[in-house]
Motif scaffolding. Structure first.
Motif, PDB file in Angstrom:
ATOM      1  N   LEU A   1     100.630 -27.081 -46.616  1.00  0.00           N
ATOM      2  CA  LEU A   1     101.285 -26.509 -45.449  1.00  0.00           C
ATOM      3  C   LEU A   1     102.791 -26.593 -45.620  1.00  0.00           C
ATOM      4  CD1 LEU A   1      99.215 -27.819 -42.380  1.00  0.00           C
ATOM      5  CD2 LEU A   1      98.993 -25.670 -43.636  1.00  0.00           C
ATOM      6  N   ASP A   2     103.468 -25.557 -45.182  1.00  0.00           N
ATOM      7  CA  ASP A   2     104.931 -25.512 -45.238  1.00  0.00           C
ATOM      8  C   ASP A   2     105.470 -25.906 -43.864  1.00  0.00           C
ATOM      9  OD1 ASP A   2     107.596 -25.019 -45.538  1.00  0.00           O
ATOM     10  OD2 ASP A   2     107.386 -22.898 -46.066  1.00  0.00           O
ATOM     11  N   PHE A   3     106.190 -27.040 -43.817  1.00  0.00           N
ATOM     12  CA  PHE A   3     106.755 -27.514 -42.556  1.00  0.00           C
ATOM     13  C   PHE A   3     108.271 -27.314 -42.496  1.00  0.00           C
ATOM     14  CE2 PHE A   3     102.875 -30.196 -42.883  1.00  0.00           C
ATOM     15  CZ  PHE A   3     102.298 -29.888 -41.660  1.00  0.00           C
ATOM     16  N   SER A   4     108.790 -26.398 -43.287  1.00  0.00           N
ATOM     17  CA  SER A   4     110.245 -26.257 -43.395  1.00  0.00           C
ATOM     18  C   SER A   4     110.835 -25.123 -42.575  1.00  0.00           C
ATOM     19  CB  SER A   4     110.638 -26.052 -44.869  1.00  0.00           C
ATOM     20  OG  SER A   4     110.114 -24.834 -45.373  1.00  0.00           O
ATOM     21  N   SER A   5     110.017 -24.321 -41.901  1.00  0.00           N
ATOM     22  CA  SER A   5     110.531 -23.122 -41.232  1.00  0.00           C
ATOM     23  C   SER A   5     110.839 -23.310 -39.753  1.00  0.00           C
ATOM     24  CB  SER A   5     109.540 -21.955 -41.387  1.00  0.00           C
ATOM     25  OG  SER A   5     109.363 -21.628 -42.746  1.00  0.00           O
ATOM     26  N   VAL A   6     110.118 -24.193 -39.095  1.00  0.00           N
ATOM     27  CA  VAL A   6     110.294 -24.377 -37.650  1.00  0.00           C
ATOM     28  C   VAL A   6     110.436 -25.868 -37.348  1.00  0.00           C
ATOM     29  CG1 VAL A   6     109.293 -24.097 -35.359  1.00  0.00           C
ATOM     30  CG2 VAL A   6     109.006 -22.289 -37.074  1.00  0.00           C
ATOM     31  N   VAL A   7     111.637 -26.253 -36.912  1.00  0.00           N
ATOM     32  CA  VAL A   7     111.915 -27.623 -36.475  1.00  0.00           C
ATOM     33  C   VAL A   7     112.694 -27.523 -35.171  1.00  0.00           C
ATOM     34  CG1 VAL A   7     113.016 -29.827 -36.996  1.00  0.00           C
ATOM     35  CG2 VAL A   7     111.998 -28.472 -38.849  1.00  0.00           C
TER      36      VAL A   7
END
Length: 241
Positions: A185-191
């Motif tokens: 999973l990519d957790f880098s786009s929405v913070v």
């Protein structure tokens, strides 16, 4: 006698210059502070944030004003109305004194929303150390994405502090082709950060492709040893997963 007085005065001036050179004042910086604040705290209108030298909808320095106190911080973010900073004036560490909480937008667009959290002591105007949500996720969260049953089912595993959560959605519920999914999973786009309710919280979204988000990590902050760190992290799958 007159010449002697001139010599004495010059000597005193030179001596004064040498004595103060050990504590030089900062070099003057030509800064243009916007007259209209980027944000005002709803709890106290005297708490404001101003952009310094904004250009093309961005700023790389900002002035925080709390009553009669002002300080410039090297913060960067969006100055556009739709993604302007959020500013709150609340007691977020439980010491009985309110702090200034600033949420900046660093990037925003389709499938992207990256925010940054800053907390300032209202008495000293010093910034607290704050663990970023992205750093906490990178250190404590691990995931895997695996295609099964001839690519008709997607197996997703999310491990947080050693505890694993799984889900097995059908490939048919996705818009994108699962064969193109990432292996993790990519957790880098929405913070994103939330200071409207306590404790302070953050949401970090996980995706298997740029347009396929499958769930959110919900982070809660705790205040310990004069710094804010990420405490509990929970994963919530998106509907219909």
């Amino acid at each position: 006698m007159f010449k002697l007085l001139i010599v004495i005065l010059l000597s005193m001036l030179l001596s004064s210059s040498v004595m103060t050179s050990g504590h030089p004042s900062p070099d003057p910086v030509k800064e243009t502070v916007q007259s209209r604040p980027l944000a005002s705290a709803p709890e106290d209108s005297s708490v404001r944030l101003y952009a310094v030298n904004p250009s093309q909808g961005l700023f790389h320095s900002a002035v925080l004003e709390i009553g009669q106190q002002r300080r410039t911080f090297r913060w960067s973010g969006s100055a556009d109305i739709s993604t302007a900073p959020q500013l709150y004036y609340r007691d977020v560490n439980g010491d009985g004194v309110r702090e200034a909480v600033v949420i900046l937008t660093r990037a925003s667009g389709t499938g992207v929303e990256l925010q940054e959290l800053h907390i300032v002591n209202a008495r000293t105007m010093e910034e607290y150390a704050v663990e970023s949500a992205a750093d906490a996720v990178s250190q404590r969260v691990h995931s895997s994405v695996e295609l099964r049953d001839h690519n008709r089912q997607v197996h997703i595993a999310v491990t947080i502090d050693g505890a694993t959560h799984t889900m097995d959605p059908k490939a048919s519920v996705f818009y994108d082709d699962p064969a193109q999914f990432t292996k993790h999973l990519d957790f880098s786009s929405v913070v994103m950060y939330d200071a409207e309710q306590l404790p302070l919280q953050a949401t970090v979204s996980g995706s298997v492709s740029p347009s396929e988000f499958v769930g959110d990590l919900d982070l809660k902050y705790v205040y310990e040893h004069e710094r804010f760190r990420v405490g509990p992290i929970e994963f919530e799958a998106s509907s219909p997963f």
